[in-house]
Write a protein that holds these residues in place. Structure first.
Motif, PDB file in Angstrom:
ATOM      1  N   LYS A   1       0.752  -1.031  -0.105  1.00  0.00           N
ATOM      2  CA  LYS A   1      -0.149   0.134   0.205  1.00  0.00           C
ATOM      3  C   LYS A   1       0.958   1.247   0.087  1.00  0.00           C
ATOM      4  O   LYS A   1       2.275   1.409   0.613  1.00  0.00           O
ATOM      5  N   ASP A   2       0.291   2.281  -0.452  1.00  0.00           N
ATOM      6  CA  ASP A   2       1.108   3.792  -0.402  1.00  0.00           C
ATOM      7  C   ASP A   2       0.696   4.190   0.711  1.00  0.00           C
ATOM      8  O   ASP A   2      -0.455   4.711   0.928  1.00  0.00           O
ATOM      9  N   ALA A   3       1.562   4.062   1.775  1.00  0.00           N
ATOM     10  CA  ALA A   3       1.498   4.497   3.350  1.00  0.00           C
ATOM     11  C   ALA A   3       1.665   5.937   3.443  1.00  0.00           C
ATOM     12  O   ALA A   3       2.049   6.207   4.598  1.00  0.00           O
ATOM     13  N   GLN A   4       2.223   6.739   2.595  1.00  0.00           N
ATOM     14  CA  GLN A   4       2.752   7.888   2.594  1.00  0.00           C
ATOM     15  C   GLN A   4       1.860   8.887   3.450  1.00  0.00           C
ATOM     16  O   GLN A   4       2.222   9.561   4.273  1.00  0.00           O
ATOM     17  N   GLN A   5       0.582   9.170   3.139  1.00  0.00           N
ATOM     18  CA  GLN A   5      -0.324   9.892   3.993  1.00  0.00           C
ATOM     19  C   GLN A   5      -0.388   9.555   5.432  1.00  0.00           C
ATOM     20  O   GLN A   5      -0.616  10.349   6.259  1.00  0.00           O
ATOM     21  N   MET A   6      -0.401   8.147   5.474  1.00  0.00           N
ATOM     22  CA  MET A   6      -0.647   7.671   6.823  1.00  0.00           C
ATOM     23  C   MET A   6       0.515   7.999   7.766  1.00  0.00           C
ATOM     24  O   MET A   6       0.448   8.465   8.811  1.00  0.00           O
ATOM     25  N   ARG A   7       1.878   7.985   6.955  1.00  0.00           N
ATOM     26  CA  ARG A   7       2.953   8.273   7.898  1.00  0.00           C
ATOM     27  C   ARG A   7       3.260   9.803   8.110  1.00  0.00           C
ATOM     28  O   ARG A   7       3.622  10.261   9.073  1.00  0.00           O
ATOM     29  N   VAL A   8       2.739  10.546   7.063  1.00  0.00           N
ATOM     30  CA  VAL A   8       2.674  12.044   7.440  1.00  0.00           C
ATOM     31  C   VAL A   8       1.699  12.244   8.315  1.00  0.00           C
ATOM     32  O   VAL A   8       2.026  13.167   9.531  1.00  0.00           O
ATOM     33  N   LYS A   9       0.675  11.803   8.328  1.00  0.00           N
ATOM     34  CA  LYS A   9      -0.376  11.955   9.555  1.00  0.00           C
ATOM     35  C   LYS A   9       0.227  11.648  10.717  1.00  0.00           C
ATOM     36  O   LYS A   9       0.192  12.193  11.905  1.00  0.00           O
ATOM     37  N   ASP A  10       0.992  10.353  10.972  1.00  0.00           N
ATOM     38  CA  ASP A  10       1.541   9.738  12.199  1.00  0.00           C
ATOM     39  C   ASP A  10       2.605  10.760  12.482  1.00  0.00           C
ATOM     40  O   ASP A  10       2.732  11.158  13.844  1.00  0.00           O
TER      41      ASP A  10
END
Length: 1715
Positions: free
Chosen positions: A1369-1378
């Motif tokens: 999965k592209d988890a970039q947004q999730m990591r940014v949110k984290d």
């Protein structure tokens, strides 16, 4: 004219062209004539005179103006034209007739021929003058008018012909009043004369002009020209000189002066021994004028030979003194100078004086133009020296200017008023015989002074023999001056002749009586005008009934008698409490207040007497002239009566001194009688003041309604008089008191009339009586202070001098206020009981009010000089202590040597030694122990501040003129004073009237107290101190803010770096520099503020060092605070570092395992479902943790460490302490809230039990207070440690014990004599509380930082990353949110909290609330005002008993109220958040442009850039950095896009919090910072517990604006247990004593309270009602306080129950200057 005249209208219309030509020749002279004859108005004159149009246009306007007025005005105009330009009318008529038709011409006379004839005659007359240089008499009315216009034009006095010069105008301080040179133009002569004569300069009559060196023909001789010019033998012609005869100047000035200026001119002329004008020639009018009014003010002292033996003297007005008058006139020509002979005749041997101007004097030979017909008068007064006096009794000498024939009216007047007339004549012929024969009815003796001319002698002899039977002549009536008779012989002959006349019991007449003769001869008298006569009647109605002054004062001036003196005594007793006895202070004060009110009531019940009603009517005149005439008549009449009374009293005094011998008491009674026998206008004004004050008192007490006041207009009347130059009595010397309400309201009215343009410099003169100080001021400024005119006035008077507009900027003031003091060391007052005290009070008050003090000393009396130096040094010492430094000029009179200044160098040195000696003596009297010199208390320069002035008289009075050197030296002093005013105003703004009033009040209040310096209170000083404190508070907060921000940055940096990177040395250096810069900035601000010229800063100069010390103290405090905060952060960081290092190692292993698991799962052919992935991850996680086996943090029992630390600390304290600690229970069983004070804590030896029951109670209460305070302080320390979120540290226990020990070692606690059990129990309870809290801190830290727990917290992050990677999965947004949620969110919240406290403080201090926190005084006022409005007993108890706690709670409440609407706080939070988010965005943008390859590098770089602002947890970055292959630029953009949501989320969280929660989390506690700002040093008054209000933190003296009844501070009477109502600010001025534990229960005088409390300054109340606030509170809650303190209610004075809440608030406002 032979034929019918052409009408005026037609003459002007037809002769307009010729009229213009005539008028152009001398338009100004013609305009003067027109205004003097009322043909045109002053406004029309001014309009024509000022217009810049050419003369033709002016003339056309004038002619049209006249024609519009009608025929009558035209005729009047032509008459004036003829008088000004003789022959002009004839010429006009002729010219018009020439143009008439032939039938009308026949009737015209030959006008032109007549004109030519007139011109020819005039030319012949001029030729005659050229041939005969002797003066030609001018008696033609027309010619005299023309001469007058000519002189007035020359002297530039035209506008003053109608608008007379006034004395006030002359006395104004202008650029002209500072001139001292020879006049340059004729227009300068009148002003030169006025300046000089008012300054008593004997050169005043000189009319010489300043000019270059001229030859006899007016050609300027060149300095370098060689040889002798033939022109030296060419005679000069006086006619060509552009000079004016001095007598013409005198006549012109008198003509242009109003009656009051004339009076002043003649008074000063008489002092200079100038002959005075008795009859003014007919100048403006056709009649002569008798100058009776002008001479009314002249009083002379002399000793007739009849009183010489018993050394008596006479003092009387010259116009009322009857004496023989000897007149001298001239008939025809005479080579003898009559005036010169008279000067020799009147001048005693070796004491020549020019009474009369004569031809051989400077400018005396200038032909007189208007002074012919002037009759001058001079007097001879004997001095009681039979061998040198010329005559045994006074003699008047009159001198007629001009020929008898031309001035027959004046001659007739002299023949009627004179005892003898001496006629100077060259010869007696037919004409002279005819004139003198008409005097056959005269009873006056006639004498002839003839010259020996052989060719005319026989001719003269024949006519004299013929005349002898007609006017009773014989040889004794002839005085012949032969060529062989020298001047001395002739003068002696004249004197012997006059002596015989005087001895023959001749006719005696006074100038006053001459007015009857004047009326008979149609000579006008200057007193004949209606205003003068009406006001004379009014004055006579008042003074006519006065026979005995003392009786009159008792019956008419009732209020200022015993009533006023008793009031003054009661007022002083209210301040000094000398007769208090055993009565309680407040009860005694209450009694005195009642006494004051009763006396005022008695005053108010008195009705205005007829005399006073008439006086009020006299001064109510709105017209200037009427008012001034009335006051002058009052002065003359009262002075005359007082002189008569004093003459009798002095005679009685001499008799009683002879009879009573050494009976001092009886002589003192006579002294008192003399003192009370003075009567002047000031006594009537004083009575008005007392009526006004009595009424004001009744109004303030509610006895009279404001709208029913009768005397409300009195101050306005007095203010008008001041504006018009009358002195106002400042200090009533008879009662030694100031009517403060009266003076205040008069000066306020004056200020209103001046529209608040009232800046003024104050000049005061002090000196021993009769040393010429009033004369000095009168000479210097032309004033009219009483100069011992038979009166013994005491006190001080002030006169206002206007500074002209052109000088106000230069001088920096609008007025000069001159204060003259009388009665200092007065011999007639020396035996009065309060004489020395009165002098001291007087000197202190006037020196305190002045900018320049002139100390006037006569050199003859060394003892008196020493006395006055003692008084002066004492006064200046007092002024220095209160911040007032007037300039001092020492004037040494009667020092005439030209080398006096150099010769007296040793004297000046000796004077300085004496001043130093007197200063040290004064310092001892004021209880100063330090060595102090005169130069320490004022800027004294022996060279610049000493003046040596010759004696006033040039010779021996009464015939001595004023010494010219006296006037010149006084002028030098005056110039120096003016220069000083210029310089002083530039450095320090002068007082205005409201400030002057405040100084009068505060100085007088302090003077009334026994201890001036500690009693002095001044609202101007308080205001200046308050302003300085406010400024310092601003600088204090600026410094604190800077340090808070610096500490916040440093703590953030410390949290963001590893301990290996710490540079402690660099940190200390930066801190040191930061502190140094902050301190220097405050000192710079302080200097700039003191240099800024802000109002009254010089008054608080002595507090400057307090604020310098406070700046240093603040630096030390902030240094200690900042260092401890940084050290704390370092310690916490080091503690966490070990845990963080282990955590990093564990994470590396876990990440490896996660990576391995991911590879395994990807290699497996079967796809894992979510649950399977989770199971796999869980097995790996559990297995890994078992492998690494994280070491748990050690958990230990903190309370055991605390207990061990306590026991160790108490181990060496002795057996009693050890016994106590051994018997103690477990530490965990003790808590602060379980501590109870026990009686056994207080030492109770048998002696204490028997003698100090009350003492033990008192000590018990104080010990309780100290224990509560200490527990509260320790609780704060514990809370601080809880908020640190770190682990417990062993140092905490040591620091806590240090706080306890420091408090218990305080002197106040040591005096309580507590037992060891008190200390042990207190420490057990405090450390028991600490043990519980520290244990919790430790456990919370373990819970937060245990490696296993921390790893478990990260488990979800690792699983999420593992799952996303597996599922690709592209988890970039999730990591940014984290990153935003886990990293930025807590960091931003932390940042807001760090800044919010500072922001809140800035917000509050810039809000409307800020005034309450601006200074400690403002804070006290705000607090007390709110308490009064609430009237809550519990709040008052808290305020008094637990002041610190109450203040903190009150500030907390204020903050909660202020931010009750969350919107205000949200605004601040948004501002902080927006600022840091902006910085984040800027950082993200900057990092985009850098060569960064991975997100991990990007985050490291971001954290480094923001390391001073944000603390981003490393744990929060774990999930973001692990296996993150996102492009850093893209990651940065994503973070930026998340920021708005993050901001909104944070603000929502803050919105959901209540204010208390928000404020409790702030590292910088705004409540605590405000508390530090307003709480100050925290010291409380040792008697009443009022808190100290001094500014800064390192002040050396504590003070409170208002003190309170001591019962409120728990003081009670020993025995009765009643609360004490006494107020310490009253007691310190009384003779009462106190005792407490500090005095070891021994009685000690309140006055000497500083022996035990040297750091406290307790000042007496500034007014009777100053303590009304606390009196009101005490009477409201008397029973409640008693119950709370376990005491009996106080016995309060009855008048306390009358105090209302409104009065309490007014007292509070007055105390804190908040009205």
């Amino acid at each position: 004219m032979d034929s019918v005249m052409i009408p005026g209208q037609e003459t002007i219309r037809k002769g307009r062209k010729q009229l213009i030509e005539i008028l152009q020749k001398d338009l100004e002279l013609i305009l003067d004539e027109l205004i003097s004859q009322s043909v045109i108005t002053e406004e029309e004159y001014e309009a024509l005179d000022k217009t810049k149009e050419d003369s033709k246009k002016k003339i056309r306007k004038l002619l049209i103006l006249i024609q519009k007025r009608g025929e009558r005005a035209c005729d009047h105009f032509l008459e004036c034209l003829e008088m000004t330009c003789p022959g002009s009318n004839q010429a006009l008529q002729h010219s018009i007739r020439e143009r008439l038709p032939p039938e009308e011409k026949a009737e015209s006379p030959k006008a032109l021929g007549q004109k030519k004839e007139a011109v020819t005659k005039d030319q012949e007359k001029e030729d005659e003058i050229e041939q005969e240089p002797k003066q030609v008499e001018k008696h033609s009315a027309k010619e005299r008018r023309k001469a007058l216009k000519n002189i007035v034009a020359k002297l530039k006095l035209r506008k003053h012909i109608k608008k007379k010069l006034a004395l006030q105008e002359i006395l104004e301080i202008s650029s002209g009043s500072q001139k001292d040179g020879i006049p340059c133009t004729l227009g300068d002569l009148p002003w030169h004369f006025l300046r000089k004569v008012l300054a008593l300069n004997v050169t005043a009559r000189s009319t010489s002009l300043q000019q270059g060196t001229l030859d006899n023909k007016g050609t300027i001789l060149k300095e370098g020209e060689k040889g002798v010019d033939e022109r030296i033998f060419c005679g000069s012609k006086t006619d060509e000189r552009d000079d004016v005869n001095p007598l013409d100047v005198l006549c012109a000035v008198l003509l242009c002066s109003d009656s009051f200026l004339q009076q002043e001119i003649l008074l000063k002329m008489s002092m200079c021994q100038f002959a005075l004008p008795l009859l003014l020639p007919p100048l403006e009018m056709s009649k002569c004028t008798l100058m009776l009014w002008a001479m009314r003010d002249i009083v002379k002292k002399w000793r007739p030979h009849s009183l010489a033996e018993n050394r008596g003297f006479r003092e009387e007005s010259v116009v009322l003194t009857s004496m023989p008058t000897i007149s001298f006139v001239r008939m025809g020509n005479s080579n003898l100078s009559k005036s010169k002979v008279l000067n020799e005749f009147l001048s005693p041997s070796q004491q020549h004086n020019d009474f009369f101007i004569h031809r051989d004097m400077e400018c005396g030979n200038i032909p007189r133009e208007i002074a012919d017909g002037l009759v001058e008068i001079a007097w001879y007064f004997p001095g009681g020296r039979t061998n040198t006096d010329l005559f045994p009794e006074p003699v008047a000498v009159a001198n007629l200017r001009g020929d008898v024939e031309s001035h027959w009216v004046q001659f007739s007047f002299l023949t009627q008023v004179s005892s003898a007339v001496f006629i100077f004549a060259e010869f007696i012929g037919e004409k002279e015989y005819a004139l003198l024969s008409s005097l056959k009815e005269s009873s006056t003796q006639f004498y002839f002074i003839l010259e020996d001319h052989s060719r005319k002698s026989k001719y003269t002899l024949d006519f004299l023999n013929k005349l002898a039977p007609v006017i009773n002549l014989d040889n004794s009536h002839m005085l012949v001056k032969t060529a062989m008779t020298n001047k001395a012989e002739f003068v002696e002959l004249l004197r012997s002749t006059v002596g015989r006349i005087i001895n023959s019991n001749p006719k005696s007449i006074s100038v006053d009586m001459m007015s009857a003769v004047a009326h008979e001869l149609t000579i006008q008298v200057d007193e004949d005008n209606k205003e003068c006569q009406d006001t004379l009647k009014c004055a006579k109605e008042i003074t006519g009934d006065i026979k005995d002054v003392a009786i009159y004062k008792r019956t008419t001036l009732i209020l200022q008698g015993d009533l006023w003196k008793n009031l003054a005594k009661a007022e002083k007793e209210l301040c000094r409490m000398e007769r208090q006895g055993d009565m309680p202070s407040e009860k005694y004060r209450s009694q005195l207040k009642g006494r004051l009110l009763e006396l005022r009531k008695q005053q108010n019940e008195c009705d205005l007497t007829i005399g006073l009603i008439n006086f009020i009517n006299g001064i109510k005149h709105s017209k200037y002239a009427e008012k001034h005439y009335f006051l002058k008549w009052m002065k003359f009449n009262l002075d005359h009566i007082a002189r008569e009374n004093l003459c009798k009293l002095r005679a009685d005094y001499k008799e009683k001194c002879k009879k009573l011998g050494g009976d001092g008491q009886k002589i003192a009674e006579v002294d008192q009688l003399i003192s009370s026998s003075s009567l002047g206008v000031e006594h009537f004004m004083r009575e008005l003041g007392q009526f006004y004050e009595a009424e004001c008192s009744m109004v303030s007490e509610g006895k009279i309604a404001k709208n029913r006041r009768q005397f409300v207009h009195f101050p306005s009347i007095a203010a008008d008089l001041m504006l018009e130059g009358f002195p106002l009595e400042l200090i009533d010397g008879d009662a030694s008191n100031i009517p403060l309400q009266w003076i205040t309201d008069v000066l306020n009215k004056l200020n209103n009339k001046l529209r608040c343009q009232s800046k003024m410099m104050v000049i005061t003169v002090l000196g021993v009586q009769s040393t010429g100080k009033s004369t000095l001021l009168n000479t210097m400024f032309g004033l009219q202070f009483a100069v011992s005119s038979g009166r013994c006035t005491r006190g001080a008077f002030m006169t206002l001098l206007n500074v002209r507009e052109n000088l106000t900027q230069d001088f920096g003031c609008d007025f000069i206020l001159v204060i003259d003091t009388e009665g200092l060391k007065a011999p007639e007052l020396a035996k009065l009981d309060d004489s020395f005290q009165h002098d001291n009070e007087l000197a202190t008050l006037v020196i305190g009010l002045s900018d320049i003090t002139i100390v006037n000393m006569a050199m003859e009396n060394a003892t008196e000089m020493k006395d006055i130096l003692q008084i002066v040094a004492h006064a200046f010492l007092r002024m220095e202590r209160i911040g007032q430094k007037p300039n001092c000029q020492f004037v040494h009179q009667n020092v005439s040597d030209v080398s006096a200044h150099d010769q007296n160098m040793r004297d000046r040195k000796h004077l300085l030694e004496q001043l130093n000696e007197m200063t040290q003596a004064a310092a001892k009297m004021e209880n100063f122990d330090r060595d102090i010199k005169f130069s320490d208390i004022m800027d004294y320069d022996p060279e610049m501040h000493n003046w040596y002035i010759p004696g006033l008289w040039h010779g021996v009075p009464p015939m001595a003129p004023v010494n010219m050197g006296y006037s010149e030296k006084v002028l030098e002093v005056k110039k120096y004073i003016f220069e000083f005013i210029r310089n002083r105003s530039a450095k320090r703004p002068p007082k205005d009237i409201p400030q002057f009033i405040e100084w009068v009040k505060s100085l007088w209040n302090a003077v009334k107290h026994e201890n001036f310096i500690f009693s002095f209170r001044n609202s101007l000083m308080a205001e200046a101190y308050n302003q300085l404190s406010m400024k310092y508070s601003e600088w204090d907060w600026d410094f604190r803010r800077e340090m808070h921000l610096w500490v916040s940055e440093q703590k953030t940096s410390i949290q963001n770096i590893s301990p290996d990177e710490f540079d402690t040395c660099s940190l200390q250096n930066e801190l040191h520099q930061k502190l140094l810069d902050g301190e220097l900035q405050i000192l710079k601000n302080l200097k700039q503020y003191f240099d800024s010229g802000a109002a009254n800063l010089h008054l608080v100069e002595r507090y400057r060092e307090d604020f310098v010390r406070s700046a240093n103290s603040l630096k030390q405090e902030l240094g200690s605070y900042s260092y401890s905060k940084c050290q704390e952060a370092i310690r916490i960081k080091k503690g966490l570092h070990k845990i963080d290092t282990l955590q990093t190692e564990y994470l590396k292993i876990i990440e490896g395992k996660v990576d391995g698991l991911l590879e395994e799962c990807r290699e497996n052919e079967n796809r894992f479902e979510d649950q399977e992935l989770e199971n796999e991850f869980e097995r790996m996680w559990t297995k890994t943790l078992l492998e690494i086996s994280p070491i748990p943090l050690e958990k230990w029992r903190v309370y055991e460490d605390v207990e061990r630390c306590l026991r160790k600390e108490l181990f060496h304290r002795g057996s009693s302490v050890n016994l106590e600690i051994q018997g103690a229970k477990s530490l965990l069983s003790y808590r602060i809230n379980t501590f109870q004070m026990k009686p056994e804590y207080i030492e109770s030896s048998l002696w204490y039990q028997v003698t100090h029951v009350f003492a033990k109670k008192e000590r018990f209460h104080k010990a309780t207070d100290h224990a509560n305070f200490l527990m509260s302080k320790c609780s704060l320390y514990i809370c601080e440690k809880i908020n640190l979120k770190g682990d417990y540290d062993e140092t905490y226990c040591g620091e806590l014990l240090q706080i306890i020990n420091e408090e218990l070692q305080q002197a106040d606690v040591q005096k309580l004599h507590t037992r060891a059990c008190f200390e042990v129990d207190l420490k057990l309870h405090i450390l028991g509380e600490a043990a519980h809290e520290f244990q919790k801190i430790h456990e919370d830290f373990i819970k937060e930082n245990d490696p296993h727990i921390r790893l478990e917290k990260l488990k979800p992050h690792y699983f999420a990353i593992f799952r996303d990677l597996y599922l690709e999965k592209d988890a970039q947004q999730m990591r940014v949110k984290d990153f935003c949620d886990q990293g930025l969110h807590p960091a931003l919240v932390d940042y807001i909290n760090k800044r919010l406290g500072i922001k809140i403080l800035d917000d509050i201090l810039s809000s409307a609330q800020s005034i309450g926190y601006a200074s400690r005084s403002f804070f006290q006022f705000t607090l007390l005002k709110e308490l009064l409005e609430e009237r809550n007993f519990k709040s008052y108890v808290q305020y008094i008993v637990a002041y610190e706690e109450f203040v903190k709670r009150w500030i907390w409440g204020q903050m909660l109220d202020y931010y009750a609407d969350n919107e205000y706080l949200n605004k601040l939070e948004k501002q902080i958040l927006s600022a840091i988010v902006k910085k984040i965005i800027e950082t993200l943008e900057n990092l985009k442009h850098k060569d960064i390859e991975t997100v991990s590098e990007f985050l490291d770089a971001f954290c480094k850039e923001m390391q001073k602002e944000l603390v981003i947890s490393k744990d929060s970055l774990v999930g973001v950095q692990f296996k993150n292959a996102t492009d850093p630029v893209q990651f940065s953009a994503s973070v930026e896009s998340f920021l708005p949501d993050l901001q909104q989320q944070i603000m929502s969280e803050y919105d959901s919090l209540d204010i208390k929660s928000k404020l409790s989390k702030l590292p910088v506690n705004p409540q605590e910072e405000i508390f530090k700002r307003v709480f100050g040093c925290g010291k409380q008054c040792p008697f009443c517990k009022a808190p100290c209000e001094a500014g800064g933190s390192a002040h050396q003296e504590h003070f409170a604006a208002v003190h309170r009844p001591q019962g409120l501070g728990r003081y009670r009477e020993i025995g009765s247990e009643k609360l004490v109502p006494e107020i310490c600010s009253t007691d310190v001025a009384s003779n009462r004593e106190f005792r407490n534990q500090d005095t070891d229960w021994k009685f000690h005088p309140y006055k000497d309270y500083r022996a035990y409390y040297p750091e406290w300054c307790i000042q007496p109340d500034p007014s009777i009602n100053a303590s009304d606030y606390w009196k009101f509170i005490f009477k409201e809650f008397n029973h409640e306080f008693a119950r709370h303190y376990n005491a009996e209610p106080a016995d309060l004075p009855a008048d306390w129950y009358d105090i209302t809440q409104k009065q309490a608030l007014e007292a509070l406002q007055e105390t804190y200057n908040m009205k």
